[in-house]
Design an enzyme around this catalytic site. Structure first.
Site, mmCIF file in Angstrom:
data_model
loop_
_atom_site.group_PDB
_atom_site.id
_atom_site.type_symbol
_atom_site.label_atom_id
_atom_site.label_comp_id
_atom_site.label_asym_id
_atom_site.label_seq_id
_atom_site.Cartn_x
_atom_site.Cartn_y
_atom_site.Cartn_z
ATOM 1 N N LEU A 143 0.869 -1.172 0.000
ATOM 2 C CA LEU A 143 0.000 0.000 0.000
ATOM 3 C C LEU A 143 0.906 1.223 0.000
ATOM 4 O O LEU A 143 2.011 1.188 0.545
ATOM 5 C CB LEU A 143 -0.901 0.036 1.241
ATOM 6 C CG LEU A 143 -1.992 -1.020 1.391
ATOM 7 C CD1 LEU A 143 -2.691 -0.850 2.738
ATOM 8 C CD2 LEU A 143 -2.997 -0.932 0.260
ATOM 9 N N ASP A 144 0.447 2.319 -0.595
ATOM 10 C CA ASP A 144 1.198 3.558 -0.516
ATOM 11 C C ASP A 144 1.398 3.953 0.945
ATOM 12 O O ASP A 144 0.582 3.619 1.812
ATOM 13 C CB ASP A 144 0.458 4.688 -1.223
ATOM 14 C CG ASP A 144 0.404 4.508 -2.732
ATOM 15 O OD1 ASP A 144 1.164 3.668 -3.252
ATOM 16 O OD2 ASP A 144 -0.407 5.210 -3.370
ATOM 17 N N LYS A 145 2.443 4.707 1.190
ATOM 18 C CA LYS A 145 2.741 5.167 2.552
ATOM 19 C C LYS A 145 1.541 5.855 3.186
ATOM 20 O O LYS A 145 1.206 5.597 4.352
ATOM 21 C CB LYS A 145 3.940 6.112 2.525
ATOM 22 C CG LYS A 145 4.291 6.716 3.883
ATOM 23 C CD LYS A 145 5.468 7.669 3.761
ATOM 24 C CE LYS A 145 5.764 8.339 5.097
ATOM 25 N NZ LYS A 145 6.895 9.290 5.020
ATOM 26 N N THR A 147 -1.658 5.662 2.315
ATOM 27 C CA THR A 147 -2.906 4.894 2.231
ATOM 28 C C THR A 147 -2.993 3.961 3.426
ATOM 29 O O THR A 147 -2.025 3.292 3.774
ATOM 30 C CB THR A 147 -2.970 4.081 0.935
ATOM 31 O OG1 THR A 147 -2.848 4.955 -0.186
ATOM 32 C CG2 THR A 147 -4.276 3.312 0.831
#
Length: 322
Positions: A143-145, A147
């Site tokens: 997951l993105d940082k 998110t």
């Protein structure tokens, strides 16, 4: 090791390529030297010659010739100690755990893996999620940082392979919740584009006429007039920043996503943290049945949902096949 040795493949190493088995057990052995040993028959499996891509089975007997210094493990820098507060944060974030899989609710702002200017990241703290196991958990996806939400970890190599295959074969169903600026038209649909890196170090991507194909299904759950709307998003593919780019392409960037929405993505009175949350996942269990997990919203999104009187307890999946 100065003598010929025979090792038996353990069940945990089954279905692993022979070259990867050697990389795990003899990390100082180069691939070129391994190929030479295989080509000359000095390495054998059950008495027969084997190739680097041979898939091992539990009980296979691997003949290992004298290795000398290559039998010595490569020295690795000791990871920094995990702070007690960070360990508790991760353990409290566990949503599902059995002997094969762990699912956590990743907090926003925590990077999954290290990189430039990233000191603390989940990958460096996975020992906090061993729970007595001999192996540390393994990352299966990212997951993105910024998110938050459901993130799946495997507790063994075999579980990791099975889970990774589910993502690759698209038998995993993921639903994200996002708050976006404006209301997309139409209210539901599918957006498809090609995405390519734009050359920046921060992993920013852009839609174009080449690169990797990205597909996202979306549906408006509720709108706050014409100002903002709550979307359910289902990524059919899993490209970097896919949902953020696709929402911006719709003309409705995710709230507080300055990377793809610029200054127009921010609103007074609403948290400046990214409003994107991996809400739900349904994925085949490596051994039996399905794993079906829903992640509660992070504090900043709960506050925004309360501000607009959205109901965070509604059914998490709104797509036709759910």
């Amino acid at each position: 090791m100065s003598i010929v040795e025979t090792r038996t493949v353990k069940p945990a190493d089954a279905d692993q390529r022979l070259d990867r088995w050697f990389k795990q057990h003899f990390p100082a052995l180069s691939f070129g030297h391994l190929q030479k040993l295989l080509r000359t028959g000095q390495i054998r499996v059950d008495g027969k010659r084997a190739k680097a891509d041979y898939r091992l089975s539990a009980g296979d007997q691997i003949r290992i010739p004298p290795m000398g210094d290559m039998a010595l493990p490569m020295k690795k820098a000791a990871p920094p100690p995990i702070r007690d507060a960070d360990a508790r944060l991760l353990q409290d974030a566990v949503l599902f755990r059995d002997e094969h899989v762990i699912v956590i609710n990743k907090p926003p702002g925590l990077a999954v893996q290290g990189g430039t200017s990233i000191g603390k990241h989940l990958d460096g703290m996975l020992d906090a999620l061993r729970f007595g196991a001999s192996e540390r958990p393994r990352l299966v996806h990212r997951l993105d940082k910024d998110t938050s939400g459901v993130l799946v970890l495997a507790r063994s190599r075999l579980a990791a392979a099975a889970l990774a295959k589910s993502f690759k074969d698209r038998t995993t169903k993921k639903t994200y919740w996002a708050l976006v600026i404006g209301v997309p038209s139409p209210n539901e649909g599918e957006i498809t584009s090609f995405m390519e890196k734009d050359g920046e170090e921060d992993e920013r991507v852009r839609p174009g006429d080449k690169g990797q194909k990205a597909i996202t299904e979306y549906k408006v759950i509720e709108a706050a007039g014409n100002a903002m709307s709550w979307l359910a998003l289902r990524p059919v593919t899993g490209r970097t920043h896919q949902l953020r780019v696709h929402c911006a392409q719709l003309g409705t960037p995710i709230v507080s996503d300055g990377k793809y929405g610029g200054e127009d993505a921010f609103r007074d009175g609403v948290s400046a943290k990214l409003h994107l949350h991996a809400r739900h996942i349904a994925i085949p269990h490596p051994v039996r049945g399905m794993i079906d997990v829903t992640a509660p919203l992070p504090p900043h999104m709960r506050e925004t949902w309360s501000l607009f009187e959205f109901d965070p307890n509604m059914k998490q999946d709104v797509f036709d096949d759910d």
